[in-house]
Write an enzyme that holds these catalytic residues in place. Structure first.
Site, PDB file in Angstrom:
ATOM      1  N   ASP A   1     -18.829 -14.125  -4.988  1.00  0.00           N
ATOM      2  CA  ASP A   1     -18.894 -12.878  -4.214  1.00  0.00           C
ATOM      3  C   ASP A   1     -20.222 -12.154  -4.372  1.00  0.00           C
ATOM      4  OD1 ASP A   1     -18.421 -12.277  -6.867  1.00  0.00           O
ATOM      5  OD2 ASP A   1     -16.489 -11.336  -6.544  1.00  0.00           O
TER       6      ASP A   1
ATOM      7  N   ASN B   1      -6.439  -5.249 -11.430  1.00  0.00           N
ATOM      8  CA  ASN B   1      -5.395  -5.213 -10.391  1.00  0.00           C
ATOM      9  C   ASN B   1      -5.041  -6.635  -9.928  1.00  0.00           C
ATOM     10  OD1 ASN B   1      -7.633  -5.915  -8.935  1.00  0.00           O
ATOM     11  ND2 ASN B   1      -7.623  -4.131  -7.578  1.00  0.00           N
TER      12      ASN B   1
ATOM     13  N   HIS C   1      -7.260  -8.979  -9.009  1.00  0.00           N
ATOM     14  CA  HIS C   1      -8.162  -9.601  -8.029  1.00  0.00           C
ATOM     15  C   HIS C   1      -8.902 -10.786  -8.625  1.00  0.00           C
ATOM     16  CE1 HIS C   1     -11.624  -6.601  -9.026  1.00  0.00           C
ATOM     17  NE2 HIS C   1     -11.981  -7.772  -9.488  1.00  0.00           N
TER      18      HIS C   1
ATOM     19  N   GLU D   1      -8.851  -8.532  -3.120  1.00  0.00           N
ATOM     20  CA  GLU D   1      -8.092  -7.383  -3.597  1.00  0.00           C
ATOM     21  C   GLU D   1      -6.622  -7.514  -3.190  1.00  0.00           C
ATOM     22  OE1 GLU D   1      -9.556  -5.712  -5.779  1.00  0.00           O
ATOM     23  OE2 GLU D   1     -10.841  -4.138  -4.987  1.00  0.00           O
TER      24      GLU D   1
HETATM   25  C1  GLP Z   1     -15.622  -8.104 -10.636  1.00  0.00           C
HETATM   26  C2  GLP Z   1     -15.810  -9.493 -10.025  1.00  0.00           C
HETATM   27  C3  GLP Z   1     -14.712 -10.448 -10.404  1.00  0.00           C
HETATM   28  C4  GLP Z   1     -14.453 -10.360 -11.896  1.00  0.00           C
HETATM   29  C5  GLP Z   1     -13.993  -8.975 -12.240  1.00  0.00           C
HETATM   30  C6  GLP Z   1     -13.611  -8.796 -13.710  1.00  0.00           C
HETATM   31  O1  GLP Z   1     -14.876  -7.246  -9.855  1.00  0.00           O
HETATM   32  N1  GLP Z   1     -15.932  -9.472  -8.603  1.00  0.00           N
HETATM   33  O2  GLP Z   1     -15.067 -11.758 -10.010  1.00  0.00           O
HETATM   34  O3  GLP Z   1     -13.502 -11.310 -12.274  1.00  0.00           O
HETATM   35  O4  GLP Z   1     -15.037  -8.087 -11.928  1.00  0.00           O
HETATM   36  O5  GLP Z   1     -14.722  -8.447 -14.446  1.00  0.00           O
HETATM   37  P1  GLP Z   1     -14.812  -8.393 -16.006  1.00  0.00           P
HETATM   38  O6  GLP Z   1     -14.985  -9.790 -16.456  1.00  0.00           O
HETATM   39  O7  GLP Z   1     -16.042  -7.568 -16.275  1.00  0.00           O
HETATM   40  O8  GLP Z   1     -13.565  -7.764 -16.507  1.00  0.00           O
END
Ligand code: GLP
Length: 236
Positions: free
Chosen positions: A67, A136, A138, A143
């Site tokens: 992304d 959440n 995702h 989402e």
């Molecule tokens: C972002 C990314 C996700 C990732 C998520 C969790 O929103 N788009 O791909 O998995 O954060 O991040 P973290 O690893 O910092 O908890």
């Protein structure tokens, strides 16, 4: 599904890096699906260390990221392109031209989504997709919603995602409100999936995703249907 409980974050990172390096050793021209967020940073550090020791060769590897924020150029420090360059690509011998991240500033974002889907097909699909998970549920930026979004698409980020990601920005107002993300279909078509989750705050959502009902309101729950899913957790 295989669920592996790591002792601590360093152990989680080593185990995840082991899975990725095994993939690259077995198939030097592998297509790796990569992820951002704080969780994979240790995994990338470990891969860099092994690369520097001469244990892994990324020269024939291609990478496809999940992304990117809409509106951020690749040289913006908050962009996912910048994150990948800084945390992995510039430290290893991957060909930068073979590293793909959606273009957040494409003139026509819808067209960019179609181009990204075509690209995934062109490189022959993803051999191993690394995934984090949002609070959440995702994955990428898929989402919670009414339906599982299939292919690459533009998303409006949820309030909890904006808040969670605000820590990387100067102020919450700077967090982009939209992103381009690979869809559930592209993720599910990867030959292997590796989900990593770290910290006590991820325990509840990971359990819901892995053992609860499969529902678009928990996007990661779809992963239960993947034939080759490995999950590495550390909830300490
Ligand atoms: C972002 C990314 C996700 C990732 C998520 C969790 O929103 N788009 O791909 O998995 O954060 O991040 P973290 O690893 O910092 O908890």
């Amino acid at each position: 599904m295989r669920v592996i409980e790591a002792k601590d974050y360093a152990d989680l990172s080593r185990k995840a890096a082991n899975v990725i390096s095994a993939q690259v050793i077995l198939k030097p021209h592998a297509v790796l699906g990569l992820a951002t967020g704080s969780t994979p940073i240790g995994t990338y550090k470990q891969l860099i260390e092994w690369y520097k020791k001469g244990d892994i060769d990324f020269s024939a590897v291609k990478s496809i990221n999940l992304d990117e924020y809409v509106g951020l150029m690749g040289d913006n420090e908050q962009s996912y392109r910048y994150f990948m360059n800084e945390n992995l690509f510039r430290h290893i011998n991957i060909n930068l031209e073979h590293t793909y991240v959606p273009n957040g500033v494409a003139a026509d974002p819808e067209e960019e989504c179609r181009r990204y889907d075509a690209l995934i097909e062109e490189v022959g699909g993803i051999d191993l997709q690394l995934l984090g998970i949002g609070h959440n549920g995702h994955i990428g930026f898929n989402e919670p919603g009414q339906a599982f979004e299939k292919t690459t698409h533009i998303v409006k980020l949820g309030e909890s995602t904006i808040q969670a990601n605000a820590r990387f920005f100067e102020s919450i107002d700077d967090v982009p409100r939209q992103a381009i993300t690979m869809g559930i279909k592209s993720i599910m078509q990867a030959k292997k999936l590796l989900l990593i989750a770290n910290g006590p705050d991820k325990k509840e959502i990971v359990e819901k995703a892995l053992y609860g009902p499969v529902t678009p309101s928990v996007p990661a729950s779809i992963l239960q249907f993947h034939p080759n899913l490995t999950v590495i957790t550390c909830f300490e």
